[in-house]
Design a protein around this motif. Structure first.
Motif, PDB file in Angstrom:
ATOM      1  N   GLU A 140       0.779  -1.020   0.366  1.00  0.00           N
ATOM      2  CA  GLU A 140       0.000  -0.139   0.247  1.00  0.00           C
ATOM      3  C   GLU A 140       0.985   1.136  -0.366  1.00  0.00           C
ATOM      4  O   GLU A 140       1.792   1.298   0.942  1.00  0.00           O
ATOM      5  CB  GLU A 140      -0.767  -0.161   0.920  1.00  0.00           C
ATOM      6  CG  GLU A 140      -1.315  -1.106   1.489  1.00  0.00           C
ATOM      7  CD  GLU A 140      -2.681  -0.715   2.015  1.00  0.00           C
ATOM      8  OE1 GLU A 140      -3.932   0.001   2.613  1.00  0.00           O
ATOM      9  OE2 GLU A 140      -3.617  -1.854   2.280  1.00  0.00           O
ATOM     10  N   ILE A 141       0.596   2.346  -0.982  1.00  0.00           N
ATOM     11  CA  ILE A 141       1.122   2.961  -1.102  1.00  0.00           C
ATOM     12  C   ILE A 141      -0.043   4.225   0.234  1.00  0.00           C
ATOM     13  O   ILE A 141      -1.070   4.562  -0.877  1.00  0.00           O
ATOM     14  CB  ILE A 141       1.679   3.553  -2.562  1.00  0.00           C
ATOM     15  CG1 ILE A 141       2.737   2.645  -2.840  1.00  0.00           C
ATOM     16  CG2 ILE A 141       2.385   4.978  -2.487  1.00  0.00           C
ATOM     17  CD1 ILE A 141       2.907   2.801  -4.349  1.00  0.00           C
ATOM     18  N   PRO A 142       0.904   5.622   0.298  1.00  0.00           N
ATOM     19  CA  PRO A 142       0.191   6.287   0.741  1.00  0.00           C
ATOM     20  C   PRO A 142      -0.603   7.411  -0.297  1.00  0.00           C
ATOM     21  O   PRO A 142       0.083   7.274  -0.943  1.00  0.00           O
ATOM     22  CB  PRO A 142       1.358   6.843   1.726  1.00  0.00           C
ATOM     23  CG  PRO A 142       2.685   6.329   2.015  1.00  0.00           C
ATOM     24  CD  PRO A 142       2.574   5.529   1.139  1.00  0.00           C
ATOM     25  N   HIS A 143      -1.589   7.880   0.148  1.00  0.00           N
ATOM     26  CA  HIS A 143      -2.611   8.357  -0.666  1.00  0.00           C
ATOM     27  C   HIS A 143      -2.480   8.317  -1.787  1.00  0.00           C
ATOM     28  O   HIS A 143      -3.142   8.565  -2.945  1.00  0.00           O
ATOM     29  CB  HIS A 143      -1.286  10.313  -0.462  1.00  0.00           C
ATOM     30  CG  HIS A 143      -1.031  10.380   0.009  1.00  0.00           C
ATOM     31  ND1 HIS A 143      -1.827  11.013   0.791  1.00  0.00           N
ATOM     32  CD2 HIS A 143       0.128  10.514   0.751  1.00  0.00           C
ATOM     33  CE1 HIS A 143      -1.814  11.284   2.392  1.00  0.00           C
ATOM     34  NE2 HIS A 143       0.335  11.212   1.798  1.00  0.00           N
TER      35      HIS A 143
ATOM     36  N   SER B  15      -5.355   5.060  -3.445  1.00  0.00           N
ATOM     37  CA  SER B  15      -6.425   3.731  -3.612  1.00  0.00           C
ATOM     38  C   SER B  15      -5.633   2.178  -3.991  1.00  0.00           C
ATOM     39  O   SER B  15      -4.697   2.364  -4.980  1.00  0.00           O
ATOM     40  CB  SER B  15      -7.046   4.145  -3.559  1.00  0.00           C
ATOM     41  OG  SER B  15      -7.910   5.346  -3.742  1.00  0.00           O
ATOM     42  N   GLY B  16      -5.990   1.518  -3.324  1.00  0.00           N
ATOM     43  CA  GLY B  16      -6.169   0.230  -3.631  1.00  0.00           C
ATOM     44  C   GLY B  16      -4.179  -0.217  -3.208  1.00  0.00           C
ATOM     45  O   GLY B  16      -4.040   0.553  -2.225  1.00  0.00           O
ATOM     46  N   SER B  17      -3.811  -0.995  -3.692  1.00  0.00           N
ATOM     47  CA  SER B  17      -2.684  -1.729  -3.774  1.00  0.00           C
ATOM     48  C   SER B  17      -1.993  -1.924  -4.647  1.00  0.00           C
ATOM     49  O   SER B  17      -2.767  -2.124  -5.167  1.00  0.00           O
ATOM     50  CB  SER B  17      -2.347  -2.562  -2.128  1.00  0.00           C
ATOM     51  OG  SER B  17      -3.462  -3.901  -3.104  1.00  0.00           O
ATOM     52  N   PHE B  18      -0.558  -2.158  -4.934  1.00  0.00           N
ATOM     53  CA  PHE B  18       0.130  -2.965  -6.338  1.00  0.00           C
ATOM     54  C   PHE B  18       0.135  -4.789  -5.444  1.00  0.00           C
ATOM     55  O   PHE B  18       0.659  -4.009  -4.404  1.00  0.00           O
ATOM     56  CB  PHE B  18       1.340  -2.378  -6.007  1.00  0.00           C
ATOM     57  CG  PHE B  18       1.273  -0.650  -6.626  1.00  0.00           C
ATOM     58  CD1 PHE B  18       1.248  -0.692  -7.701  1.00  0.00           C
ATOM     59  CD2 PHE B  18       1.311  -0.368  -6.060  1.00  0.00           C
ATOM     60  CE1 PHE B  18       0.626   0.054  -8.406  1.00  0.00           C
ATOM     61  CE2 PHE B  18       1.471   1.611  -6.395  1.00  0.00           C
ATOM     62  CZ  PHE B  18       1.402   0.980  -7.738  1.00  0.00           C
TER      63      PHE B  18
END
Length: 134
Positions: free
Chosen positions: A35-38, A40-43
């Protein structure tokens, strides 16, 4: 009543009754989600390997006296103690053989004050797929 064979010995040899078992049909994958801040969702970082499965088996043991109950419990503990994984076979699904090792501590839980009956749960850690699985 169904039972289980582990380490070459059937649970009935120890006068155990199998109450229930929790078996997974599909092992959990080792994918990673980042998850990356700011955002939506995730990689998804896919991983084709699979995790071991854990199978919980609940047994009941009944004896005439408390000393017999605890003596039987110690024999059962010796049966379940192994250095490596051993075959685990369920009576209701005998074509699938799990490579398993007990990973949980075992505690006899006395069910009543008036009878020498105890339940206990055994957790087996198994390879992701049993032999015989597709």
């Amino acid at each position: 009543m169904n039972g289980v064979k582990f380490n070459g010995v059937h649970c009935k040899a120890h006068q155990l009754t199998l109450i229930s078992s929790k078996r997974h049909l599909l092992p959990e994958n080792k994918d990673t989600y980042v998850e990356i801040p700011h955002k939506s969702g995730s990689f998804l970082i896919p991983d084709k390997s699979l995790k071991d499965v854990f199978i919980d088996v609940v047994f009941t043991l009944k004896k005439d006296t408390l000393p017999e109950l605890f003596a039987a419990g110690r024999l059962i503990a010796a049966w379940l103690t192994t250095n490596d994984r051993q075959p685990l076979i369920f009576d209701d699904d005998p074509t699938y053989i799990y490579n398993a090792k007990v990973v949980s501590g075992i505690t006899l839980e006395q069910l009543t004050d008036f009878e020498e009956i105890a339940d206990f749960t055994v957790t087996f850690r198994c390879d992701p797929f049993p032999k015989g699985a597709v």
